[in-house]
Design an enzyme around this catalytic site. Structure first.
Site, PDB file in Angstrom:
ATOM      1  N   ARG A  83       0.856  -1.186   0.000  1.00  0.00           N
ATOM      2  CA  ARG A  83       0.000   0.000   0.000  1.00  0.00           C
ATOM      3  C   ARG A  83       0.892   1.236   0.000  1.00  0.00           C
ATOM      4  NH1 ARG A  83      -2.431   2.936   4.797  1.00  0.00           N
ATOM      5  NH2 ARG A  83      -3.827   4.426   3.815  1.00  0.00           N
ATOM      6  N   HIS A 127      -2.819  10.881   1.088  1.00  0.00           N
ATOM      7  CA  HIS A 127      -2.227  10.652   2.408  1.00  0.00           C
ATOM      8  C   HIS A 127      -1.580  11.969   2.851  1.00  0.00           C
ATOM      9  CE1 HIS A 127      -0.733   7.239   5.205  1.00  0.00           C
ATOM     10  NE2 HIS A 127      -0.392   8.382   5.800  1.00  0.00           N
ATOM     11  N   GLU A 172      -7.137   8.303   6.707  1.00  0.00           N
ATOM     12  CA  GLU A 172      -7.373   8.911   8.015  1.00  0.00           C
ATOM     13  C   GLU A 172      -7.871  10.348   7.938  1.00  0.00           C
ATOM     14  OE1 GLU A 172      -4.000   8.358  10.581  1.00  0.00           O
ATOM     15  OE2 GLU A 172      -4.092   6.190  10.424  1.00  0.00           O
ATOM     16  N   ASN A 301      -7.061   1.460  10.254  1.00  0.00           N
ATOM     17  CA  ASN A 301      -5.718   1.731  10.769  1.00  0.00           C
ATOM     18  C   ASN A 301      -5.810   1.750  12.285  1.00  0.00           C
ATOM     19  OD1 ASN A 301      -5.171   2.154   8.078  1.00  0.00           O
ATOM     20  ND2 ASN A 301      -4.662   4.327   8.287  1.00  0.00           N
ATOM     21  N   TYR A 303      -3.590   1.643  16.093  1.00  0.00           N
ATOM     22  CA  TYR A 303      -2.341   1.676  16.867  1.00  0.00           C
ATOM     23  C   TYR A 303      -2.558   1.461  18.348  1.00  0.00           C
ATOM     24  CZ  TYR A 303      -0.224   3.230  12.550  1.00  0.00           C
ATOM     25  OH  TYR A 303       0.208   3.281  11.256  1.00  0.00           O
ATOM     26  N   GLU A 378      -3.231  -0.296   8.180  1.00  0.00           N
ATOM     27  CA  GLU A 378      -2.037   0.100   8.940  1.00  0.00           C
ATOM     28  C   GLU A 378      -2.111  -0.493  10.333  1.00  0.00           C
ATOM     29  OE1 GLU A 378      -1.191   4.308   9.327  1.00  0.00           O
ATOM     30  OE2 GLU A 378      -1.539   4.652   7.196  1.00  0.00           O
TER      31      GLU A 378
HETATM   32  C1  PNW Z   1      -0.974   7.325  10.989  1.00  0.00           C
HETATM   33  N1  PNW Z   1      -3.130  10.403  16.291  1.00  0.00           N
HETATM   34  O1  PNW Z   1      -0.929   8.584  11.576  1.00  0.00           O
HETATM   35  C2  PNW Z   1      -0.621   7.606   9.544  1.00  0.00           C
HETATM   36  O2  PNW Z   1      -1.516   7.097   8.596  1.00  0.00           O
HETATM   37  C3  PNW Z   1       0.788   7.308   9.195  1.00  0.00           C
HETATM   38  O3  PNW Z   1       1.185   8.118   8.126  1.00  0.00           O
HETATM   39  C4  PNW Z   1       1.667   7.476  10.431  1.00  0.00           C
HETATM   40  O4  PNW Z   1       3.034   7.430  10.142  1.00  0.00           O
HETATM   41  C5  PNW Z   1       1.248   6.400  11.405  1.00  0.00           C
HETATM   42  O5  PNW Z   1      -0.138   6.469  11.683  1.00  0.00           O
HETATM   43  C6  PNW Z   1       2.015   6.418  12.718  1.00  0.00           C
HETATM   44  O6  PNW Z   1       1.778   7.615  13.417  1.00  0.00           O
HETATM   45  C7  PNW Z   1      -1.501   8.938  12.772  1.00  0.00           C
HETATM   46  O7  PNW Z   1      -2.541  11.338  16.837  1.00  0.00           O
HETATM   47  C8  PNW Z   1      -1.090  10.136  13.296  1.00  0.00           C
HETATM   48  O8  PNW Z   1      -4.153   9.912  16.773  1.00  0.00           O
HETATM   49  C9  PNW Z   1      -1.642  10.608  14.447  1.00  0.00           C
HETATM   50  C10 PNW Z   1      -2.611   9.894  15.100  1.00  0.00           C
HETATM   51  C11 PNW Z   1      -3.048   8.682  14.589  1.00  0.00           C
HETATM   52  C12 PNW Z   1      -2.476   8.214  13.411  1.00  0.00           C
END
Ligand code: PNW
Length: 473
Positions: A83, A127, A172, A301, A303, A378
């Protein structure tokens, strides 16, 4: 029988896509080559104080010149999908008018090389690198940007649609709207709650218009979707005030997008919570119906989860609501909601590790959008990796993170989620937005002096998963 299969291998469905993800501004560099003009991230990163250590994407990891080697790296790892994102200012430098052929050619070569190696491309159209000229004309808070985006989508679809069959409109949109125009920690760095809500709406509209434009320009078998970063929002306690904080953040993080995209309307409670900010008169008749296009998949996505409560004495807790520090809230109308750390080990981003959030999300979207396939577009983590005397890079924390999150994906599949693939964020260490090069998310280490690529131990581990389709015991 009562025999458990606890020792049975954790196998993924046949044909499951094993991928990695990147984004144009984070890896390409070559910001003035072949007709590319500045995006909002060029302007932002060159503004003192916006990005840690003054880092920019001017060179990044030089992928614009090293794409062939990078594809070989993916092939050596046994990845079956990749991707990437297309840089709008390479294709349409002013955000309007005809396409620049040299810009399109870069992506055409990249895609052909992927296909030669049996790697399925998934292209993200946006993006975060909006052409600066469009921002100067008002950016996402202006309605015209949605129309410009659809026009750009048609140009890229027309040029690559014969070989790319998986399309992501936006990456996002929450980050674009609320970090870009609300807290200002992302480009273009504006701190205006009305602009943030207007941006969210025009991203929804732009998505819908782009889906329509793509359906007209790419073959019917193409898969068209969007990548969201849904927040798994958990209440600190079951106290009604904390549950109300949860509802408010869920509306501003999630339902402001899924309302129109999946249901064709903004949620009433969101309109009520933000009534002191805007009357939403920028939403015209038919807009939310336009945003509500049939989707071939939803990209998730993920995290880390969020834990929220009603405003508390003794501070609002650690800020987990945006990249970097800001005095401005990304939560229009709900600025006083307090954020707390979820339990669990912290990554180098200070994001708690909690794989159960990913299972919850995949099951939640299975219920919200029955019959729509899901991809994890992601997932990954930044850690302090160690380089040994022989130059090998060890990242056992990342292996544990990936293992736990893939097990969480498998859990969701076992409970009925139709997950078709997983894209590790990220293939390479790269420009981590407001954190510059200080945070490394790659499965492949990059020496920023020499641009040498060194697969980390997690790359070897992930390669094994991709080749066997199962998690090691
Ligand atoms: C995502 N938050 O970014 C992006 O899609 C990527 O480009 C990035 O490198 C990756 O996650 C890691 O950070 C985010 O603050 C940036 O909630 C900020 C947030 C969440 C996702």
């Amino acid at each position: 029988s009562s025999r458990t299969d606890a020792s049975a291998p954790v196998r993924f469905p046949a044909g499951f896509m094993w991928g990695a993800a990147t984004a144009s501004y984070q890896i390409e560099g070559a910001v003035t080559e072949d007709g590319r003009t500045p995006s909002i991230w060029d302007t932002f990163s060159h503004t003192p104080g916006k990005v840690l250590d003054g880092d920019t994407g001017d060179v990044a990891v030089d992928h614009y010149h090293r794409w062939r080697d990078d594809v070989r790296l993916m092939a050596d790892l046994g990845l079956t999908a990749y991707r990437f994102s297309v840089a709008w200012p390479r294709v349409q430098p002013t955000g309007r008018g005809p396409a620049v052929q040299r810009g399109l050619d870069f992506y055409r070569r990249l895609v052909d090389e992927l296909l030669t190696h049996g790697i399925t491309p998934m292209a993200t159209l946006y993006h975060w690198d909006l052409p600066q000229e469009l921002e100067s004309a008002g950016g996402w808070p202006e309605r015209d940007t949605a129309h410009r985006f659809a026009e750009y989508a048609a140009l890229v679809g027309g040029a690559l649609g014969d070989r790319v069959h998986n399309w992501v409109t936006l990456n996002e949109p929450w980050c674009s709207a609320f970090l870009g125009y609300g807290s200002g920690v992302h480009a273009p760095g504006r701190t205006d709650p009305v602009a943030a809500l207007r941006a969210a709406h025009h991203l929804n509209l732009g998505h819908g218009l782009a889906v329509r434009a793509l359906r007209e320009t790419v073959p019917a078998r193409a898969n068209i979707g969007i990548s969201l970063n849904p927040s798994v929002v958990r209440p600190l306690t079951e106290d009604p005030a904390d549950l109300d904080a949860r509802r408010r953040i869920d509306a501003l993080a999630n339902r402001v997008f899924t309302g129109p995209l999946l249901g064709g309307a903004y949620p009433e409670d969101l309109l009520a919570d933000t009534a002191g900010v805007t009357d939403w008169s920028f939403v015209r008749d038919g807009d939310t119906a336009t945003a509500h296009q049939p989707l071939d998949f939803i990209g998730i996505n993920y995290y880390t989860p969020a834990v929220v409560s009603a405003p508390r004495d003794g501070g609002t807790g650690p800020r987990l609501d945006g990249h970097g520090a800001s005095d401005h809230s990304p939560w229009p109308g709900s600025e006083r909601v307090a954020f707390h750390h979820a339990p669990g080990e912290l990554t180098a981003m200070n994001w708690p590790v909690d794989p159960t959030g990913l299972t919850d999300l995949l099951l939640d979207y299975t219920a919200q959008a029955p019959g729509v396939p899901l991809y994890v577009t992601e997932n990954g983590a930044a850690f302090e990796d160690t380089v040994d005397a022989e130059g090998r890079v060890h990242d056992p924390d990342r292996i544990r993170y990936l293992h736990a999150h893939l097990a969480a994906v498998h859990d969701a599949v076992a409970r009925g989620a139709d997950v078709r693939g997983y894209f590790l964020w990220s293939l390479l260490d790269n420009f981590e937005w407001a954190y510059g090069y200080s945070k490394r998310f790659g499965a492949v280490y990059v020496d920023y002096e020499t641009q040498a690529r060194i697969p980390k131990s997690s790359a070897a581990w992930y390669s094994g998963v991709a080749r066997t389709g199962e998690l090691p015991g």
